[in-house]
Scaffold this active site. Structure first.
Site, PDB file in Angstrom:
ATOM      1  N   HIS A 306       0.815  -4.224  -8.373  1.00 36.70           N
ATOM      2  CA  HIS A 306       1.257  -5.099  -7.294  1.00 36.70           C
ATOM      3  C   HIS A 306       2.156  -4.306  -6.366  1.00 36.70           C
ATOM      4  O   HIS A 306       2.907  -3.449  -6.815  1.00 36.70           O
ATOM      5  CB  HIS A 306       2.035  -6.300  -7.865  1.00 36.70           C
ATOM      6  CG  HIS A 306       2.128  -7.426  -6.888  1.00 36.70           C
ATOM      7  ND1 HIS A 306       3.122  -7.490  -5.933  1.00 36.70           N
ATOM      8  CD2 HIS A 306       1.334  -8.499  -6.705  1.00 36.70           C
ATOM      9  CE1 HIS A 306       2.931  -8.577  -5.205  1.00 36.70           C
ATOM     10  NE2 HIS A 306       1.859  -9.214  -5.649  1.00 36.70           N
ATOM     11  N   ASP A 363      -3.651 -12.530 -11.069  1.00 36.76           N
ATOM     12  CA  ASP A 363      -5.103 -12.673 -11.130  1.00 36.76           C
ATOM     13  C   ASP A 363      -5.716 -12.258 -12.451  1.00 36.76           C
ATOM     14  O   ASP A 363      -6.888 -12.512 -12.698  1.00 36.76           O
ATOM     15  CB  ASP A 363      -5.747 -11.846  -9.999  1.00 36.76           C
ATOM     16  CG  ASP A 363      -5.450 -12.465  -8.656  1.00 36.76           C
ATOM     17  OD1 ASP A 363      -5.486 -13.700  -8.577  1.00 36.76           O
ATOM     18  OD2 ASP A 363      -5.172 -11.724  -7.704  1.00 36.76           O
TER      19      ASP A 363
HETATM   20  N1  CMC Z   1      -5.926   0.490 -11.363  1.00 37.03           N
HETATM   21  C1  CMC Z   1      -5.762   1.833 -11.406  1.00 37.03           C
HETATM   22  N2  CMC Z   1      -4.839   2.494 -10.681  1.00 37.03           N
HETATM   23  C2  CMC Z   1      -4.055   1.783  -9.872  1.00 37.03           C
HETATM   24  C3  CMC Z   1      -4.169   0.381  -9.767  1.00 37.03           C
HETATM   25  C4  CMC Z   1      -5.140  -0.265 -10.552  1.00 37.03           C
HETATM   26  N3  CMC Z   1      -5.288  -1.584 -10.497  1.00 37.03           N
HETATM   27  N4  CMC Z   1      -3.259  -0.084  -8.877  1.00 37.03           N
HETATM   28  C5  CMC Z   1      -2.596   0.992  -8.439  1.00 37.03           C
HETATM   29  N5  CMC Z   1      -3.068   2.129  -9.039  1.00 37.03           N
HETATM   30  C6  CMC Z   1      -2.560   3.497  -8.872  1.00 37.03           C
HETATM   31  C7  CMC Z   1      -3.033   4.102  -7.561  1.00 37.03           C
HETATM   32  O1  CMC Z   1      -4.275   4.755  -7.706  1.00 37.03           O
HETATM   33  C8  CMC Z   1      -1.892   5.023  -7.248  1.00 37.03           C
HETATM   34  O2  CMC Z   1      -2.027   6.170  -8.072  1.00 37.03           O
HETATM   35  P1  CMC Z   1      -1.548   7.635  -7.517  1.00 37.03           P
HETATM   36  O3  CMC Z   1      -0.076   7.500  -7.313  1.00 37.03           O
HETATM   37  O4  CMC Z   1      -1.934   8.585  -8.601  1.00 37.03           O
HETATM   38  O5  CMC Z   1      -2.299   7.858  -6.239  1.00 37.03           O
HETATM   39  C9  CMC Z   1      -0.660   4.264  -7.728  1.00 37.03           C
HETATM   40  O6  CMC Z   1      -1.147   3.412  -8.773  1.00 37.03           O
HETATM   41  C10 CMC Z   1       0.002   3.414  -6.655  1.00 37.03           C
HETATM   42  O7  CMC Z   1      -0.986   2.552  -6.090  1.00 37.03           O
HETATM   43  P2  CMC Z   1      -1.071   2.114  -4.578  1.00 37.03           P
HETATM   44  O8  CMC Z   1      -2.481   1.766  -4.250  1.00 37.03           O
HETATM   45  O9  CMC Z   1      -0.389   3.122  -3.710  1.00 37.03           O
HETATM   46  O10 CMC Z   1      -0.155   0.835  -4.618  1.00 37.03           O
HETATM   47  P3  CMC Z   1      -0.211  -0.356  -3.622  1.00 37.03           P
HETATM   48  O11 CMC Z   1       1.124  -0.981  -3.654  1.00 37.03           O
HETATM   49  O12 CMC Z   1      -0.734   0.046  -2.291  1.00 37.03           O
HETATM   50  O13 CMC Z   1      -1.318  -1.308  -4.285  1.00 37.03           O
HETATM   51  C11 CMC Z   1      -2.502  -3.118  -5.126  1.00 37.03           C
HETATM   52  C12 CMC Z   1      -1.115  -2.577  -4.760  1.00 37.03           C
HETATM   53  C13 CMC Z   1      -2.328  -4.564  -5.604  1.00 37.03           C
HETATM   54  C14 CMC Z   1      -3.400  -3.117  -3.876  1.00 37.03           C
HETATM   55  C15 CMC Z   1      -3.111  -2.217  -6.242  1.00 37.03           C
HETATM   56  O14 CMC Z   1      -2.279  -2.221  -7.373  1.00 37.03           O
HETATM   57  C16 CMC Z   1      -4.526  -2.672  -6.612  1.00 37.03           C
HETATM   58  O15 CMC Z   1      -5.489  -2.293  -5.950  1.00 37.03           O
HETATM   59  N6  CMC Z   1      -4.667  -3.497  -7.695  1.00 37.03           N
HETATM   60  C17 CMC Z   1      -5.956  -4.049  -8.063  1.00 37.03           C
HETATM   61  C18 CMC Z   1      -6.285  -5.229  -7.178  1.00 37.03           C
HETATM   62  C19 CMC Z   1      -5.491  -6.462  -7.555  1.00 37.03           C
HETATM   63  O16 CMC Z   1      -5.366  -6.807  -8.720  1.00 37.03           O
HETATM   64  N7  CMC Z   1      -4.995  -7.139  -6.518  1.00 37.03           N
HETATM   65  C20 CMC Z   1      -4.266  -8.422  -6.698  1.00 37.03           C
HETATM   66  C21 CMC Z   1      -2.830  -8.297  -6.322  1.00 37.03           C
HETATM   67  S1  CMC Z   1      -1.916  -9.753  -6.900  1.00 37.03           S
HETATM   68  C22 CMC Z   1      -2.560 -11.044  -5.997  1.00 37.03           C
HETATM   69  C23 CMC Z   1      -1.932 -11.131  -4.664  1.00 37.03           C
HETATM   70  O17 CMC Z   1      -0.725 -11.492  -4.626  1.00 37.03           O
HETATM   71  O18 CMC Z   1      -2.620 -10.864  -3.677  1.00 37.03           O
END
Ligand code: CMC
Length: 432
Positions: A306, A363
């Protein structure tokens, strides 16, 4: 004296005011930064940017705290209903008994949808995603329900708010019925909001639906947990579109579109699809975890991670509890729950997830709750949208009530070519 910070820029010291929230969180007010220095800030994804001050929802991502108008979400999930929580978010305080009765009656009175809207539904291609349909139909509501010329601005907004909360739920059930080729079931005045929704979804002439209070309670909690989440992607979309002073329907329609994405609300559908693929494909936990960690594989563990929570999402904890209670009550043995529990255990013991603070989000278990309620997978994100409506509306209203509500208009740092001459087509060099 109010707090300031000093910024040393091009040899000049600039003093900028600090804004402190009611929970002590601090922001540097850069409103005059460009005027004073010529600089702007750059923050892709806005991870360090406060777009507004807001008195609606408080989150602390480090401690896993979520409160609506100061009330912890745990207390609302245990003691409130979705309708009451919606009132709280939109009006700023819990309703008195007469206010709640009046609000419920209004929601009932506005729950029917113009019959002509059914024609639209009938004509969408059968495979259309319900979120695309919902976004279009919410926008269409404005044409069916224009503002009454006699109402004051406040009355007009109040009636639009009631219409949205009430009709979107009817429209969601209606789209499901039409997609199945079934007769539309109308809302019933004797049923409350959540029971009515389940009845509109599942009642049919040859198999009357029996309302189970345990399912109704689970749905109330599901929607309470989704009701607001401060400046998330869809809410920011609602505020941004609304800042152009477009009507509430159009702003909410933009929120629905943003929520559709798999990184946001679409994750609940993506989680179930992921769990189902693991179940049917027989992939081992080790392979799934390895794929999620592989930077060359676009696969991510859906329902994990998140932007704000760096600990367990407080909503995920409650959702898991609802999930356990619901499956026990309905005596359903869902194999996807077993996979989810195992996957969570593997991830929480893996250094990759631990070091990145990746925990289950709301989720991860919500899809299993929705399956137990009988909701089809492609409607999961619509369920999220109905729940998020009060939050979107409250945030839009907060903007609209603010005399200083500014048009959202971020800047950029241009990285394209410098000034260039227009070349007539006959003189252009061939390009690869
Ligand atoms: N699985 C594997 N790796 C992950 C995941 C995941 N679900 N989420 C983040 N990472 C890794 C990412 O690859 C990155 O690694 P590195 O530092 O080596 O490059 C690190 O963790 C940081 O991730 P980020 O993408 O920079 O973080 P963010 O804050 O931009 O992403 C997120 C937040 C929710 C988009 C992401 O965690 C994600 O894609 N999760 C899966 C989708 C999901 O479950 N979304 C629902 C969010 S809750 C409902 C809502 O409120 O909308």
């Amino acid at each position: 004296m109010s707090e300031t910070v000093q910024l040393l820029i091009d040899g000049k010291t600039v003093e900028l005011p600090v804004v402190t929230g009611s929970e002590g969180e601090k922001a540097i007010d850069i409103g005059r930064l460009r005027q004073l220095t010529g600089y702007i800030t750059l923050d892709p994804g806005f991870a360090n940017t406060g777009s507004c001050t807001s008195a609606i929802t408080f989150m602390n991502g480090e401690q896993g705290v979520l409160r609506y108008r100061g009330i912890p979400v745990e207390q609302l999930a245990e003691r409130s209903t979705f309708v009451e929580t919606a009132y709280l978010l939109i009006n700023g305080a819990l309703p008195t008994k007469p206010q709640l009765v009046n609000w419920s009656q209004l929601l009932n009175r506005h729950s029917l949808v113009h019959e002509d809207m059914q024609i639209f539904y009938q004509n969408f291609p059968r495979h259309s995603h319900p979120m695309g349909i919902l976004s279009a139909m919410v926008n269409a509501l404005r044409s069916f329900y224009p503002t009454l010329p006699t109402s004051t601005a406040e009355e007009a907004i109040n009636i639009t708010v009631t219409r949205l909360i009430s009709k979107v739920r009817t429209m969601a059930a209606m789209s499901y019925k039409i997609s199945r080729g079934h007769r539309v079931v109308y809302p019933r005045p004797d049923l409350d909001y959540c029971a009515n929704f389940l009845n509109m979804m599942f009642d049919n002439p040859v198999q009357p639906y029996t309302i189970d209070p345990r399912l109704v309670r689970a749905l109330n909690v599901f929607w309470i947990l989704h009701a607001d989440h401060e400046q998330n992607c869809s809410t920011s979309a609602v505020r941004l579109v609304g800042s152009a002073r477009v009507n509430l329907y159009a702003s909410i329609s933009a929120g629905v579109s943003a929520l559709w994405g798999p990184l946001h609300g679409g994750a609940n559908q993506a989680v179930i699809e992921m769990l189902r693929a693991i179940h049917e494909g027989g992939e081992s936990m080790a392979t799934v975890i390895a794929r999620a960690k592989d930077p060359n594989d676009p696969f991510r563990l859906m329902g994990f991670g998140h932007r704000v929570y760096k600990t367990r999402d407080p909503r995920a904890k409650i959702m898991k509890q609802v999930c356990d209670e619901l499956l026990e009550a309905t005596q359903v043995n869902d194999p996807l729950l077993t996979i989810a529990v195992e996957l969570e255990k593997w991830a929480l013991e893996d250094e990759y997830f631990v070091s990145r603070d990746l925990y289950p989000n709301v989720d991860f278990y919500s899809g299993i709750v929705l399956r137990a309620l009988g909701i089809p997978t492609n409607m999961f994100t619509v369920m999220f949208a109905i729940g998020r409506l009060p939050g979107w509306i409250a945030q839009w209203k907060e903007g609209a009530d603010d005399p200083d509500w500014k048009l959202y208009r971020p800047r950029q740092i241009y990285t394209g070519p410098p000034v260039n001459e227009y070349v007539p087509i006959a003189e252009r060099e061939p390009r690869e």
